[in-house]
Design a protein around this motif. Structure first.
Motif, PDB file in Angstrom:
ATOM      1  N   ASP A 156       0.727  -1.553   0.088  1.00 49.12           N
ATOM      2  CA  ASP A 156       0.220  -0.539   0.093  1.00 49.12           C
ATOM      3  C   ASP A 156       0.735   1.691  -0.420  1.00 49.12           C
ATOM      4  OD1 ASP A 156      -2.223   1.363   0.165  1.00 49.12           O
ATOM      5  OD2 ASP A 156      -2.484   1.235   1.776  1.00 49.12           O
ATOM      6  N   GLY A 157       0.540   2.416  -0.788  1.00 47.61           N
ATOM      7  CA  GLY A 157       0.978   3.859  -0.749  1.00 47.61           C
ATOM      8  C   GLY A 157       0.070   4.415  -1.206  1.00 47.61           C
ATOM      9  N   PRO A 158       0.439   6.016  -1.173  1.00 46.66           N
ATOM     10  CA  PRO A 158      -0.994   7.107  -0.638  1.00 46.66           C
ATOM     11  C   PRO A 158      -0.139   7.527  -1.992  1.00 46.66           C
ATOM     12  CG  PRO A 158       0.413   7.788   0.493  1.00 46.66           C
ATOM     13  CD  PRO A 158       1.315   6.436   0.129  1.00 46.66           C
ATOM     14  N   ASN A 159      -1.517   8.345  -2.833  1.00 48.06           N
ATOM     15  CA  ASN A 159      -1.665   8.641  -3.880  1.00 48.06           C
ATOM     16  C   ASN A 159      -0.938  10.097  -3.708  1.00 48.06           C
ATOM     17  OD1 ASN A 159      -1.962   9.191  -7.109  1.00 48.06           O
ATOM     18  ND2 ASN A 159      -4.328   9.774  -6.345  1.00 48.06           N
ATOM     19  N   PHE A 160      -1.659  10.410  -3.102  1.00 45.89           N
ATOM     20  CA  PHE A 160      -1.441  12.276  -2.523  1.00 45.89           C
ATOM     21  C   PHE A 160      -0.564  12.668  -1.163  1.00 45.89           C
ATOM     22  CE2 PHE A 160      -4.811  13.559  -4.927  1.00 45.89           C
ATOM     23  CZ  PHE A 160      -4.294  13.797  -6.173  1.00 45.89           C
ATOM     24  N   HIS A 161       0.843  12.865  -1.185  1.00 49.98           N
ATOM     25  CA  HIS A 161       1.041  12.952   0.268  1.00 49.98           C
ATOM     26  C   HIS A 161       0.856  14.122   1.370  1.00 49.98           C
ATOM     27  CE1 HIS A 161       4.344  10.214  -1.139  1.00 49.98           C
ATOM     28  NE2 HIS A 161       4.300  10.336  -1.643  1.00 49.98           N
ATOM     29  N   TRP A 162      -0.118  14.899   1.073  1.00 52.52           N
ATOM     30  CA  TRP A 162      -0.886  16.095   1.130  1.00 52.52           C
ATOM     31  C   TRP A 162      -2.239  15.262   1.793  1.00 52.52           C
ATOM     32  CZ3 TRP A 162       1.847  20.789   3.513  1.00 52.52           C
ATOM     33  CH2 TRP A 162       1.157  21.564   3.710  1.00 52.52           C
ATOM     34  N   ARG A 163      -2.522  14.721   3.236  1.00 52.25           N
ATOM     35  CA  ARG A 163      -3.932  14.345   3.250  1.00 52.25           C
ATOM     36  C   ARG A 163      -4.161  14.806   4.183  1.00 52.25           C
ATOM     37  NH1 ARG A 163      -0.524  10.501   1.856  1.00 52.25           N
ATOM     38  NH2 ARG A 163       0.004   9.617   4.619  1.00 52.25           N
ATOM     39  N   GLY A 164      -4.863  16.045   4.466  1.00 52.46           N
ATOM     40  CA  GLY A 164      -5.402  16.721   5.711  1.00 52.46           C
ATOM     41  C   GLY A 164      -6.204  16.803   6.736  1.00 52.46           C
ATOM     42  N   LEU A 165      -6.123  17.532   7.828  1.00 50.60           N
ATOM     43  CA  LEU A 165      -7.234  18.312   8.518  1.00 50.60           C
ATOM     44  C   LEU A 165      -6.998  19.643   8.899  1.00 50.60           C
ATOM     45  CD1 LEU A 165      -9.155  16.009  10.557  1.00 50.60           C
ATOM     46  CD2 LEU A 165      -9.998  16.868   8.816  1.00 50.60           C
ATOM     47  N   MET A 166      -8.300  20.740   8.894  1.00 47.31           N
ATOM     48  CA  MET A 166      -7.738  22.462   8.902  1.00 47.31           C
ATOM     49  C   MET A 166      -8.412  22.412  10.769  1.00 47.31           C
ATOM     50  SD  MET A 166      -8.014  25.918   8.652  1.00 47.31           S
ATOM     51  CE  MET A 166     -10.023  25.537   9.632  1.00 47.31           C
ATOM     52  N   LEU A 167      -7.761  22.294  11.661  1.00 48.92           N
ATOM     53  CA  LEU A 167      -8.481  23.247  12.446  1.00 48.92           C
ATOM     54  C   LEU A 167      -8.980  24.792  13.243  1.00 48.92           C
ATOM     55  CD1 LEU A 167     -10.863  22.036  14.937  1.00 48.92           C
ATOM     56  CD2 LEU A 167      -8.719  20.775  16.169  1.00 48.92           C
ATOM     57  N   ASP A 168      -9.894  24.944  13.847  1.00 54.66           N
ATOM     58  CA  ASP A 168     -10.067  26.365  14.000  1.00 54.66           C
ATOM     59  C   ASP A 168     -10.125  26.485  15.573  1.00 54.66           C
ATOM     60  OD1 ASP A 168     -10.741  28.944  13.983  1.00 54.66           O
ATOM     61  OD2 ASP A 168     -13.035  28.861  13.270  1.00 54.66           O
ATOM     62  N   PRO A 169      -9.187  26.693  16.934  1.00 56.48           N
ATOM     63  CA  PRO A 169      -9.310  26.512  17.972  1.00 56.48           C
ATOM     64  C   PRO A 169     -10.222  27.871  18.380  1.00 56.48           C
ATOM     65  CG  PRO A 169      -7.390  26.554  17.537  1.00 56.48           C
ATOM     66  CD  PRO A 169      -8.098  27.007  15.964  1.00 56.48           C
ATOM     67  N   VAL A 170     -10.111  29.095  17.103  1.00 54.95           N
ATOM     68  CA  VAL A 170      -9.318  30.640  17.377  1.00 54.95           C
ATOM     69  C   VAL A 170     -11.282  30.252  17.707  1.00 54.95           C
ATOM     70  CG1 VAL A 170      -9.472  32.767  16.911  1.00 54.95           C
ATOM     71  CG2 VAL A 170      -8.047  31.265  16.344  1.00 54.95           C
ATOM     72  N   ARG A 171     -12.751  30.449  16.427  1.00 57.22           N
ATOM     73  CA  ARG A 171     -13.578  31.231  16.819  1.00 57.22           C
ATOM     74  C   ARG A 171     -14.213  29.902  18.166  1.00 57.22           C
ATOM     75  NH1 ARG A 171     -12.707  31.304  11.346  1.00 57.22           N
ATOM     76  NH2 ARG A 171     -12.694  33.389  10.982  1.00 57.22           N
ATOM     77  N   HIS A 172     -14.383  29.060  17.811  1.00 57.01           N
ATOM     78  CA  HIS A 172     -14.161  28.182  19.536  1.00 57.01           C
ATOM     79  C   HIS A 172     -13.150  27.402  19.823  1.00 57.01           C
ATOM     80  CE1 HIS A 172     -18.778  29.531  18.694  1.00 57.01           C
ATOM     81  NE2 HIS A 172     -18.431  29.590  20.049  1.00 57.01           N
ATOM     82  N   PHE A 173     -13.252  26.784  21.149  1.00 58.60           N
ATOM     83  CA  PHE A 173     -11.565  26.935  21.621  1.00 58.60           C
ATOM     84  C   PHE A 173     -11.500  25.189  22.206  1.00 58.60           C
ATOM     85  CE2 PHE A 173      -8.080  26.182  24.765  1.00 58.60           C
ATOM     86  CZ  PHE A 173      -7.192  26.489  24.166  1.00 58.60           C
TER      87      PHE A 173
END
Ligand code: ACM
Ligand code: ZN
Length: 547
Positions: free
Chosen positions: A162-179
């Motif tokens: 197995d191996g990935p198609n893309f090397h960037w696989r992400g989530l962005m979290l915004d702890p500013v609007r709510h912590f």
């Protein structure tokens, strides 16, 4: 009286027994098949007969000292639910083996049979990917935080490449609007690791607060900057909590603080020690953290704290780019970012800047004249390029939301394409030679309301634009989903919005498009919903009225 079996009865009985045996075999076989339900879908899986049983005294072996944290992570994970005695050492029934090192190669192989499990890879992250697969080969209960009795802890016999198609696989979290607390953040990292998501983009500053301790500017995390009175979004959440009788929309008490002269304020920040702790936690799980301190816009909290940062000195964003003190501020803040986050990429944000204020500011206008710039768009581009040189001088690469393209961008900057209604962004960026991470709001804003069709829309959607040449495609680093938290006040609400969408994202980013098949994904997903449950995740059921 015993039943007299005549020949035809005997034949019927034999037939029944035969059918029963075949059925048993089929059930056995299909349940062995059913046990292999991996998300994201691996490149190749060969299932064989047999299984490896975890037992007391199991050793997790590793052939290279650099894998010790991975072995300890796996040991901890397996011990929690099984309560078995599990050790780590040089050689074990579960063996982690680093082959000739190649840090950018995330591929792995996993081979299991009744005598053990061997995971091989050319990088730490490859081994972590193998561990994620091993987790998914074990019963769902392995995800439980506490001991579960009566489970056969077995790994079916398989050979997986197995191996990935893309090397960037992400989530962005915004702890500013709510912590979100450190523990809540770590829980998200654990979940990401299970689905081979390897980039955690942490949006640490915005108008509503500043969340990273900066030693040079302690005011940024003072009581009235990192904490705030309720705003419109808080009130919307509370209204919704009442209307829907939904506690997940309540603002958690644990983030309130009594501040003299202000009353109860809401917020929080991460100390530098806490950030180091989260960074180390992510590193063990093979996850890079991409910190974002948004400049020159979306930083009302900083401008409110240090009035001299804004053009009108009244605390209203954006930063005044005509003033040297602002540039110094930016450099000093990023210095501390560099010291805390040992990763290649740092995000400057750069989105939705109210550039009109620069048109009305004498100092900004003077900068435009002195630098020979055409307009306020070029002023932002001047700032981005200047910061990029600073980032590069510190061994980092700059990344920003797609507005950083406006007014010109150096080739070495990476663009986060978020404006799904500007489909030309990826075309333009890649034509100019810039790398792109895809996160169009049309598919990958996980704070957007969902209905029963949303998951399929993501899974079947052309998140990678279809009009790119092979050369342009090489500049697509991958994709991530963004979790903006204006209307996400709790971990429970976050989970509802993120799951199961994140599993579709994981497969979109890992598995090549020709191997993505909705019905097949849906079948595997059904079993993962049980795994999410075992993890205590409050996911959105596939069919429900609540968005
Ligand atoms: C963004 O959603 N403003 C990047
Ligand atoms: Zn100005």
């Amino acid at each position: 009286m015993p039943e007299i079996i005549n020949q035809s009865n005997l034949l019927t009985a034999m037939k029944k027994t035969f059918t029963f045996c075949i059925a048993c075999l089929m059930i056995g076989f299909t349940s062995a098949m059913a046990a292999v339900n991996i998300i994201p879908k691996p490149t190749s899986v060969v299932e064989r007969q047999g299984a490896f049983q975890l037992r007391n005294g199991l050793t997790i072996g590793y052939n290279d000292a650099s894998l010790q944290p991975a072995a300890a992570y796996l040991q901890d994970m397996l011990t929690r639910a099984t309560a078995l005695r599990i050790k780590t050492g040089k050689k074990g029934r579960i063996q982690l083996t680093l082959l000739a090192p190649d840090p950018d190669n995330e591929d792995y192989e996993l081979v299991s049979d009744k005598s053990g499990v061997l995971i091989t890879a050319h990088s730490y992250r490859g081994i972590i990917n193998g561990i994620a697969t091993l987790r998914q080969l074990l019963p769902d209960e392995i995800e439980s935080a506490s001991h579960v009795q009566g489970v056969a802890w077995s790994v079916p016999a398989v050979s997986i490449k197995d191996g990935p198609n893309f090397h960037w696989r992400g989530l962005m979290l915004d702890p500013v609007r709510h912590f979100f607390s450190v523990d809540e953040t770590k829980a998200l990292l654990d979940q990401m690791a299970l689905y081979k998501l390897n980039k955690f983009h942490w949006h640490l500053s915005d108008n509503e607060g500043f969340r990273m301790q900066v030693k040079a500017y302690p005011g940024l995390t003072s009581d009235t900057v990192a904490w705030r009175h309720f705003n419109g979004h808080d009130r919307q959440c509370l209204d919704r909590a009442a209307k829907e009788n939904n506690p997940a929309m309540l603002i958690p008490w644990k983030f309130f603080k009594e501040v003299e002269g202000y009353g109860e304020l809401y917020g929080g920040y991460y100390s530098q020690d806490e950030i180091r702790d989260v960074v180390a936690y992510a590193a063990v799980r093979g996850i890079d953290i991409i910190p974002e301190i948004d400049m020159p816009g979306h930083n009302g909290a900083a401008c409110y704290c240090y009035r001299w940062l804004s053009c009108t000195q009244n605390g209203v964003e954006p930063l005044c780019l005509g003033r040297q003190s602002t540039i110094e501020f930016a450099e000093k803040v990023y210095d501390e970012v560099f010291s805390l986050f040992p990763y290649e990429y740092v995000s400057i944000g750069g989105d939705e800047v109210n550039r009109r204020r620069w048109s009305e500011c004498e100092e900004c206008q003077r900068r435009i004249r002195e630098e020979g710039l055409k307009d306020v768009s070029e002023l932002q581009a001047w700032f981005t390029k200047r910061m990029e040189r600073y980032f590069n001088a510190h061994g980092r690469r700059i990344l920003g939301w797609d507005e950083i393209l406006e007014g010109g961008l150096s080739k070495t900057a990476t663009v986060h394409w978020w404006r799904g209604d500007h489909p030309d962004v990826t075309q333009r960026s890649t034509t100019m030679g810039n790398e792109v991470v895809l996160c169009p709001f049309t598919f990958l804003y996980f704070d957007y309301a969902q209905d029963d069709a949303t998951l399929r829309k993501i899974y079947d959607g052309d998140i990678v634009p279809v009009d790119l040449t092979p050369q342009q495609l090489r500049l697509i680093k991958g994709m991530q989903a963004n979790i903006w938290c204006e209307r996400i006040p709790t971990e429970a609400r976050m989970q509802w919005m993120v799951y199961p969408r994140a599993l579709a994202l994981a497969e979109k980013a890992w598995t090549p498009r020709p191997q993505q098949h909705w019905n097949d994904f849906l079948t595997r997903l059904q079993s993962h919903l049980e795994r999410l449950e075992a993890m205590g995740i409050q996911y959105r059921p596939l069919h429900t009225k609540r968005p």
